[in-house]
Design an enzyme around this catalytic site. Structure first.
Site, short mmCIF file in Angstrom:
data_model
loop_
_atom_site.label_atom_id
_atom_site.label_comp_id
_atom_site.label_asym_id
_atom_site.label_seq_id
_atom_site.Cartn_x
_atom_site.Cartn_y
_atom_site.Cartn_z
CG ASN A 71 38.85 46.26 31.44
OD1 ASN A 71 38.25 46.89 30.67
ND2 ASN A 71 38.99 46.17 33.01
CB CYS A 364 34.09 44.55 37.92
SG CYS A 364 32.87 45.45 38.41
CG PHE A 365 34.52 38.71 37.78
CD1 PHE A 365 35.22 38.40 39.01
CD2 PHE A 365 33.26 38.90 37.59
CE1 PHE A 365 34.33 38.24 40.14
CE2 PHE A 365 32.53 38.41 38.87
CZ PHE A 365 32.91 38.14 40.04
CB CYS A 366 39.18 42.21 33.92
SG CYS A 366 40.45 42.36 35.32
CG ASN A 367 32.59 41.69 31.41
OD1 ASN A 367 32.26 42.47 30.92
ND2 ASN A 367 32.59 40.56 30.99
#
Length: 791
Positions: A71, A364-367
């Site tokens: 992100n 989502c691990f900021c992805n």
């Protein structure tokens, strides 16, 4: 100690040390100090932001990025679109020859373009794009979702062959510059900038060494630095400025121009120790080590099978591309399936792993691009999930039968094969072997089931159970007191959870956040109508008259939103939203809200409790509560189990019932597990560990799971199903201190887990349909027989 004067020699020493550390950073990625500079930032995100806000965007510019991006990289898109530039995502694919074989060369890569995004009307039509604009391409050295390592050949491909790899797209024109987001992959495989001369490389020292937090760097090519259009200046970035006229002369060196304010000298000084370790081990050796563990874990996870032959784990990022990816990184991302093909939620995996001493990252691990790509989530899925209330960091891990994120295991140079084996054993014991108790019929109901009221009395049967104890908890999360008999009210046991403590920001204080609350003892004298409170941190006993207004200083109203409660719990705890502060409550994305009218107490009482818990807080008393239901489009309900009856500040229901026989069975298992694992003294828990209102004795273990309704004495109750247990039951007292262990929750998780919930005890509500109405003679008494209905 008086402050020491900052002498020129101090400045020279600091400058000299920083210069040596800059050299270590550049040397780690083989970057010549003649060609590159290192700008220290507050993290990788700050480095990316610096690029985005200072890049020379124009309406002819293009921002291109791979779908697999953090992100923090996607945020650059905002700067591009606001300046009229175009932006689009790409997937990387290989070109093949006529026989279908990959062409193994740096020019064989092709970029598959997603739709172009434009926010403002461009002044130049697509067909009239010129080659004068500056464009930016961003990709990660390693995807933090899948572990995919992108080939650094992309740097030269994009800078030299953009028109070819974009297959003649009009957006291929202009001068292309490249960002490598190396926050994830820098440790074990840093980019060789002498071979792959990227314009920008961002790194995070926290992700490299685990320390210090809040420190990163931007490695920037000198030519690229000259193009950045910095607007803001600050102390340290100017040679001179004049306050009353438009005059400023900026410093010429790249670092001094972009490092606003004082850099974090102490944090920067600490990274030299990390680089010494890395250089002694060498990146190549660390890469081989982590890769071997990753491959071992992947093979073992893929080999796991349920009894019906169905696979247990679905892995993401088993790469076959030769050009776009060179190999896998140091992570394994996956989800876990049940034998019927449905998904275990990733939050369930994370919570159970924590009980086993294993730390995971889930979600989502900021992805978002990689997450949607690997999980097969369409735009409509993502928007539907958002409308259903799913946001980052919440517990909504499966929606409409699809996972919303994944489980990620990360390895470093200190990781061992024993770590991987421990994790495999955890997955096997928790998700492959189903607990035999369920097969024997110890099935649990999550919700009450409607039943015909006619003939209810005839269906009740003696169970051999009787009411062993009654406990009231006047103040939420504080200790309770037991009695032989107690009156009932429309909210449950009279005065139960009628008070709570909240911080000055409105956050409820609970034992999860403030374990010392369990040391606050309470007692209510019905004859004197007095609440007494004691704490080891306070000298005197606090006494509050129940029917006196002399302590009160007014009333407040606030709302509890169930969905906010769900997704804010990890970060903030339970949040109360004040009506007068927020207003327009109907605009909030909630499933239901509960309105509380509370009485507030004077400062003297609040100060006593502030001393007891060690932080400023206020005491409030519930006067009235009311639910306002607001179902979402999926017609799903909120977290609270009981929305039909009145409650004070209880989480889910008016009553919690625990069986002594069920606790005894749990203790047998705890004893067995303790002796197997450590050979130490057996662990023993008492029923009060679970903070029940009612404890029954007699009957079979877990017989209460099957009860639909019951009668205790002359009072009728409806079962709302099992109580979902949390970490609070792991707190215990020892020599006046609150301590925490993994038990009994870990043992309960091994045999009492249903759809991600660990159930123990049952929730009840008072049933006015079948029983007589409440009056002054409605009391529960210890020794009364329990008559359940299991039909």
């Amino acid at each position: 100690m008086p402050e020491q004067p900052f002498t020129p020699s101090c400045r020279w020493n600091l400058s000299s040390k920083i210069s040596r550390l800059v050299f270590m950073v550049l040397d780690y990625c083989n970057a010549s100090p003649k060609d590159y500079k290192c700008i220290f930032t507050s993290g990788a995100t700050a480095a990316l932001k610096l690029i985005g806000e200072n890049f020379p965007w124009s309406c002819q510019s293009t921002f291109m990025y791979t779908m697999e991006n953090h992100n923090s990289v996607l945020g650059i898109r905002e700067y591009a679109l606001n300046q009229g530039a175009a932006a689009f995502a790409v997937d990387i694919k290989e070109a093949v020859d006529q026989d279908g074989a990959s062409i193994n060369s740096v020019t064989s890569v092709k970029l598959s373009q997603y739709p172009v995004q434009r926010r403002n009307e461009a002044e130049v039509l697509e067909g009239e794009l010129t080659g004068d604009a500056y464009n930016l391409f961003a990709f990660p050295s390693e995807c933090n979702f899948s572990g995919l390592r992108f080939s650094l050949d992309l740097v030269n491909n994009v800078k030299q062959n953009t028109e070819k790899i974009l297959e003649g797209s009009p957006y291929s024109k202009g001068r292309w510059m490249v960002i490598i987001d190396a926050a994830k992959g820098f440790a074990t495989k840093p980019p060789n900038l002498s071979l792959y001369p990227a314009d920008f490389v961002v790194i995070s020292f926290y992700k490299l060494f685990g320390y210090p937090t809040g420190l990163g760097a931007l490695i920037i090519k000198n030519d690229a630095a000259k193009l950045l259009k910095k607007t803001y200046f600050s102390g340290g970035t100017v040679s001179a400025s004049i306050a009353d006229i438009d005059f400023v002369r900026r410093r010429e060196s790249v670092e001094e121009n972009f490092e606003d304010g004082s850099i974090s000298f102490l944090s920067i000084a600490s990274i030299c120790h990390g680089f010494k370790i890395f250089n002694n081990l060498t990146p190549a050796a660390m890469h081989r080590h982590t890769m071997s563990i990753v491959m071992f874990l992947k093979k073992k996870l893929l080999a796991l099978r349920h009894e019906n032959g169905a696979s247990v784990c679905t892995l993401y990022g088993n790469h076959t591309l030769k050009v776009s990816s060179s190999d896998s990184g140091s992570i394994v991302s996956f989800n876990v399936k049940r034998p019927d093909g449905s998904w275990f939620g990733y939050r369930e995996v994370e919570k159970l792993a924590s009980l086993s001493g294993i730390q995971l990252r889930t979600g989502c691990f900021c992805n978002p691009g990689a997450c949607a790509k690997y999980l097969g989530l369409s735009h409509s899925d993502l928007l539907s999930n958002l409308e259903a209330g799913h946001v980052c960091w919440d517990d909504k891990d499966v929606i409409n039968g699809k996972p919303t994120g994944a489980v990620r295991v990360s390895f470093g140079y200190m990781s061992t094969y024993e770590d991987a084996k421990k994790f495999i054993d955890f997955i096997r014991s928790s998700f492959v072997s189903m607990p035999s108790e369920f097969e024997k019929g110890y099935l649990l109901r999550a919700n009450s089931v409607p039943y015909p009221t006619e003939g209810f009395e005839n269906r009740l049967s003696s169970s051999g159970c009787y009411l062993k104890s009654i406990t009231i908890y006047p103040i939420k999360s504080c200790a309770g007191f037991s009695v032989k008999s107690w009156p009932l009210s429309t909210t449950g046991l009279q005065y139960d959870r009628e008070w709570l403590l909240k911080s000055l920001t409105g956050e409820i204080l609970t034992q999860k956040k403030v374990p010392e609350m369990s040391l606050i003892n309470t007692f209510i004298n019905l004859n004197q109508k007095m609440l007494s409170v004691e704490s080891p941190r306070c000298e005197g006993k606090l006494q509050i008259k129940l029917d006196s207004d002399s302590y009160l200083c007014g009333k407040e109203e606030f709302y509890l939103h169930s969905q906010r409660k769900e997704y804010k719990t990890i970060k903030y705890g339970l949040i109360f939203i004040y009506e007068q502060q927020y207003g327009n409550m109907h605009k909030c994305e909630t499933l239901f809200k509960k309105r509380y009218e509370v009485q507030c107490y004077e400062n003297e009482i609040n100060q006593w409790f502030s001393n007891a818990v060690g932080q400023p807080c206020t005491l409030v008393r519930c006067c009235h509560s009311q639910y306002y239901l607001s179902l979402n489009k999926n017609r799903s309900m909120g977290m609270c189990r009981d929305v039909d009856s009145r409650m004070n500040f209880a989480n889910e229901a008016q009553f919690l019932l625990i069986s002594e026989e069920s606790v005894s069975d749990l203790n047998d298992r705890l004893c067995s597990n303790t002796q197997k694992l450590s050979g130490g003294a057996p662990l023993y828990v008492k029923p009060m560990r679970f903070r029940p209102n009612l404890v029954i004795s007699g009957g079979e273990p877990y017989a209460e799971d099957g009860w639909r309704n019951l009668k205790i004495g002359n009072t009728y109750f409806t079962s709302l199903g099992g109580c979902n247990r949390c970490q609070m039951i792991n707190f215990y007292h020892q020599t006046g201190q609150v301590k925490k262990t993994n038990e009994p929750l870990a043992t309960l998780a091994s045999y009492r887990r249903v759809k991600g919930k660990i159930l123990f005890g049952i929730l009840l509500r008072y049933d006015p349909v079948n029983g007589p109405g409440l009056d002054a003679h409605s009391w529960l008494k210890v020794g009364e027989e329990v008559y359940p209905n299991s039909e």
